[in-house]
Write a protein that holds these residues in place. Structure first.
Motif, mmCIF file in Angstrom:
data_model
loop_
_atom_site.group_PDB
_atom_site.id
_atom_site.type_symbol
_atom_site.label_atom_id
_atom_site.label_comp_id
_atom_site.label_asym_id
_atom_site.label_seq_id
_atom_site.Cartn_x
_atom_site.Cartn_y
_atom_site.Cartn_z
ATOM 1 N N ARG A 166 0.732 -1.319 -0.132
ATOM 2 C CA ARG A 166 -0.086 -0.013 0.033
ATOM 3 C C ARG A 166 0.942 1.279 0.110
ATOM 4 O O ARG A 166 0.459 2.136 -0.772
ATOM 5 C CB ARG A 166 -0.780 -0.104 1.432
ATOM 6 N N ARG A 167 1.872 1.169 0.825
ATOM 7 C CA ARG A 167 2.832 2.578 0.920
ATOM 8 C C ARG A 167 3.588 2.501 -0.713
ATOM 9 O O ARG A 167 3.581 3.804 -1.046
ATOM 10 C CB ARG A 167 4.139 2.287 1.807
ATOM 11 N N ALA A 224 1.048 4.148 -2.579
ATOM 12 C CA ALA A 224 0.722 5.394 -2.319
ATOM 13 C C ALA A 224 1.746 6.280 -2.921
ATOM 14 O O ALA A 224 1.463 7.562 -3.279
ATOM 15 C CB ALA A 224 0.762 5.685 -0.740
ATOM 16 N N GLN A 225 3.026 5.694 -3.015
ATOM 17 C CA GLN A 225 4.169 6.714 -3.275
ATOM 18 C C GLN A 225 3.964 6.763 -4.861
ATOM 19 O O GLN A 225 4.166 8.070 -5.453
ATOM 20 C CB GLN A 225 5.430 5.908 -3.186
ATOM 21 N N ASP A 254 1.221 6.840 -6.454
ATOM 22 C CA ASP A 254 0.141 7.589 -6.419
ATOM 23 C C ASP A 254 0.483 9.160 -6.336
ATOM 24 O O ASP A 254 -0.283 10.108 -6.852
ATOM 25 C CB ASP A 254 -1.023 7.072 -5.842
ATOM 26 N N SER A 255 1.255 9.321 -5.372
ATOM 27 C CA SER A 255 1.411 10.617 -4.998
ATOM 28 C C SER A 255 2.115 11.600 -6.129
ATOM 29 O O SER A 255 1.929 12.655 -6.297
ATOM 30 C CB SER A 255 2.336 10.882 -3.731
ATOM 31 N N LEU A 297 -1.020 10.761 -9.377
ATOM 32 C CA LEU A 297 -2.054 11.561 -9.172
ATOM 33 C C LEU A 297 -2.149 12.889 -8.592
ATOM 34 O O LEU A 297 -3.179 13.596 -7.705
ATOM 35 C CB LEU A 297 -3.174 10.875 -8.308
ATOM 36 N N PRO A 338 -2.233 16.703 -7.877
ATOM 37 C CA PRO A 338 -3.146 17.593 -8.457
ATOM 38 C C PRO A 338 -2.740 18.633 -9.651
ATOM 39 O O PRO A 338 -3.611 19.027 -10.341
ATOM 40 C CB PRO A 338 -3.866 18.575 -7.186
ATOM 41 N N ILE A 340 -10.806 2.298 -8.514
ATOM 42 C CA ILE A 340 -9.327 2.498 -8.589
ATOM 43 C C ILE A 340 -8.774 1.328 -8.554
ATOM 44 O O ILE A 340 -8.478 0.872 -7.221
ATOM 45 C CB ILE A 340 -8.681 3.623 -8.017
#
Lengths: 102, 624
Positions: B212-213, B216-217, B219-220, B223, B225, B432
């Protein structure tokens, strides 16, 4: 004078809820109810967004775009703001929740 | 299932599951990738099916249903939910033997179990197939299969779809399920979240958290903005360029092959009307079909990679807001971008749009995007009427033409969503998926299927129309009294008959013939005008043709074609859907003649209206 920042609704049990679109990123909430037509609401529940489901708001797309959330069942979803504005939630914790890579 | 092919008693296995549950990999493992399109009354979406042999030797048909979330809550009949429900209801009505196999991602078990509850309530034999066993193991989890079976009242199998043993295990479980099995089927009265929590055990000391981490990395960045949308547009642009760059040599090779065949044909049978029909009409059409084929195959591979890796859903998240204002969503972005090279593969790419009304809208506006086939005509017009202007001015005209196409398409989608395709859309709630490595076998199967579908549905239409257009341009009209060659053709007669209608736009019969010829493909316009003006190989070297067009005089000595004619012609070309391949692609994707007819009608009306407006208004500004 009290300034209202959010669209609070009085719930049956007397607690206040706020719509999902108003929640800041990284907060954990629980879906209280969904104000959509029966069919669309039921479809949303089938997808995994139903009363009692826990959510974490991971991020928001720019310019009023969708919200990226993770549910307590392990699913991740993009939810349009107008749909999120119909999902009433309760703040489940005041804590800021993880999900920033450590 | 074809009623004439299947005996009444043969077993149907319906493969169902949420999107991204791993259904395609299971289908591939069970059938080896073989598939044909099933014929199910009342079902308008393609349902692929393959034949499988059960351990007892009995044959069964495996139907691969589209991914869906619910069979009880159908928002629209045209949605995947509606299709699945229609399919299951139709089979239940026919009382045909049926086993439902629900493919479930055990890493998101609670989500999948909600659908399990609905399926159990249908009282049809159900096998729950947990796939991604490898991912589950890597995440440090295990599932208590026995406890899950008892709670559901349905057999459960955990497999890795890429493993060689999967096929035998699953088919044996299906046959057991069909025979009744030891379990009394449950009624779906369980709490999905609690059940998932009770049967999934953590044995990997936080491996899932590490995954998950990592997600998340990634995606950061993807994704983000601000950075995310630019990255997405950049990646899509690169993909779009790669598809057409990679396809270009293959398309040229196909065209050369067909060119050689045409030369050989003429050499063998001499120059006559019949040879011309075979060489220009039939082989010309075949050349168009084959030239598109590499684009279709490479595009399908690219789309499948994007979809299966989990990035396409993320892209839709990023770009959604922008397109939402126009009644579309983030999923429409890729097809709209692709439309700038060619509408045919772009129309196929609209399959990534799940909302049927939005998908239809995207299909209907795609022909307005400036595809590469318009460029030869744009060049001819600009070289003919604007050669005295600077290169910067002409480049500006090119850019303006592109933006006119984009703006008209966006405006058209805004109007269509409020008129022709209005109605309640699906709420944008997009799952997603986790990042996954796509399966090469699944991607290859989809590419082969796309190529086959294109040949069958679009290819045949292109061939037929190409032959008809050849006849119109080559066969002399029996009543024609003057001229020779193309001047006496059926197309020329029609072109003259259309003159009163097209004169307000500045078009004479020769331009009309060019427009008739270019209905098959826009790029034919230059060649057809070359034939009319007696210029050989105008498509390769349009310079002599531009001179002829400029020098063409009326009886009173004035020029036949002026700058105003050029502007009107450009306006027409920007808007009119002069492409039989696009029309055939719309027909294939909408499975009706109504929508291709609508596309032709509205784009021609727009094109004609704009041409007349430009021709007449430009006179008011003193343009000659």
């Amino acid at each position: 004078m009290t300034t209202m920042t959010f669209n609070f609704d009085k719930l049956h049990d007397g607690m206040a809820s706020v719509v999902l679109s108003m929640i800041d990123s990284h907060r954990r909430v629980t879906i209280e109810r969904v104000d959509l037509e029966d069919e669309a609401g039921a479809w949303l529940a089938a997808v995994g967004l139903h009363e009692g489901e826990g959510l974490v708001i991971l991020r928001r797309a720019a310019l009023g775009g969708p919200l990226h959330v993770r549910t307590s069942s392990g699913g991740e979803f993009a939810i349009a703001r107008e749909v999120a504005a119909r999902i009433h939630v309760q703040d489940a914790s005041i804590d800021t929740v993880l999900l920033k890579p450590t | 299932m074809n009623a004439t092919r299947q005996s009444v008693s043969s077993l149907t296995i319906a493969l169902v599951g949420r999107p991204n549950s791993g259904k395609s990999s299971v289908y591939n493992a069970l059938t080896g990738g073989g598939a044909h399109v099933g014929n199910y009354p009342g079902i308008t979406v393609e349902i692929l099916e393959g034949n499988v042999a059960l351990p007892s030797g009995a044959k069964a048909v495996l139907a691969d249903l589209p991914g869906f979330y619910s069979v009880e809550n159908t928002v629209d009949k045209a949605t995947d939910e509606g299709v699945a429900r229609g399919f299951l209801d139709a089979l239940a009505l026919d009382e045909r033997p049926l086993v439902i196999v629900q493919v479930l991602d055990p890493t998101r078990l609670a989500l999948g179990l909600r659908l399990t509850a609905e399926l159990l309530r249908r009282n049809t034999p159900l096998l729950v197939l947990l796939t991604h066993a490898d991912v589950l193991r890597r995440e440090g989890h295990t599932v208590d299969i026995k406890a899950l079976e008892e709670a559901l009242g349905a057999p459960v199998v955990l497999v890795d779809a890429r493993s060689r043993t999967t096929k035998a295990i699953v088919l044996a479980a299906i046959e057991d399920c069909h025979r009744g099995g030891p379990l009394k089927q449950g009624d779906g009265a369980f709490d999905a979240s609690s059940l998932a929590r009770s049967v999934v055990k953590d044995v990997g000391s936080g491996r899932e958290l590490r995954r998950r981490r990592a997600t998340a990395q990634i995606d950061s960045v993807l994704l983000h903005p601000v950075v995310g949308p630019f990255l997405f547009i950049g990646i899509m642009g690169l993909l779009f360029a790669l598809v057409f760059l990679a396809a270009d040599p293959a398309s040229s090779f196909m065209e050369r092959l067909v060119g050689l065949a045409r030369i050989e044909l003429t050499r063998a049978f001499g120059k006559n009307l019949f040879t011309s029909f075979l060489a220009d009409g039939v082989l010309g059409g075949a050349g168009t079909v084959l030239a598109f084929m590499p684009q279709i195959v490479i595009l399908t591979i690219a789309l499948e990679l994007l979809e299966a890796s989990g990035y396409l859903a993320r892209g839709a998240f990023l770009i959604d807001r922008l397109l939402r204002a126009l009644g579309l969503s983030g999923r429409s972005f890729l097809p709209l971008l692709m439309g700038h090279a060619c509408a045919v593969p772009a129309i196929a790419a609209t399959r990534v749009v799940r909302d049927p009304r939005e998908r239809l809208t995207t299909i209907l506006v795609l022909p307005l995007m400036t595809c590469s086939a318009r460029l030869p005509t744009y060049s001819l017009v600009l070289a003919t009427f604007f050669s005295h202007r600077s290169a910067v001015f002409r480049s500006g005209m090119f850019v303006g033409l592109y933006f006119t196409g984009i703006l008209t398409a966006l405006l058209a989608s805004w109007v269509l969503r409020r008129t022709v395709t209005k109605g309640k859309g699906l709420p944008l709630v997009l799952e997603i998926p986790s990042y996954r490595l796509p399966s090469p076998r699944v991607v290859a199967r989809k590419a082969v299927l796309a190529a086959r579908r294109f040949l069958r549905d679009v290819g045949t239409t292109i061939l037929v129309v190409s032959a008809i257009l050849w006849m119109m341009l080559s066969v002399p009209m029996p009543t024609a009294r003057y001229g020779s060659g193309i001047e006496r053709s059926v197309a020329a007669t029609i072109g003259r008959a259309l003159e009163p209608l097209t004169r307000p736009a500045g078009f004479d019969w020769r331009i009309n013939v060019g427009l008739i010829g270019s209905f098959g493909a826009r790029e034919v316009m230059v060649g057809t005008m070359g034939v009319i003006f007696g210029v050989e190989n105008a498509a390769d070297d349009p310079a002599p043709l531009t001179s002829r067009l400029r020098e063409a005089k009326k009886a009173d000595g004035s020029a036949v074609y002026t700058t105003r004619t050029g502007l009107a012609l450009l306006a027409f070309f920007v808007l009119a859907c002069q492409c039989v391949s696009t029309v055939a692609a719309v027909k294939r994707e909408t499975r009706s003649w109504r929508w291709p007819a609508f596309v032709v009608a509205y784009t021609y009306a727009l094109g004609y209206g704009a041409a007349v407006l430009v021709y007449q208004v430009s006179a008011l500004f003193g343009i000659v």
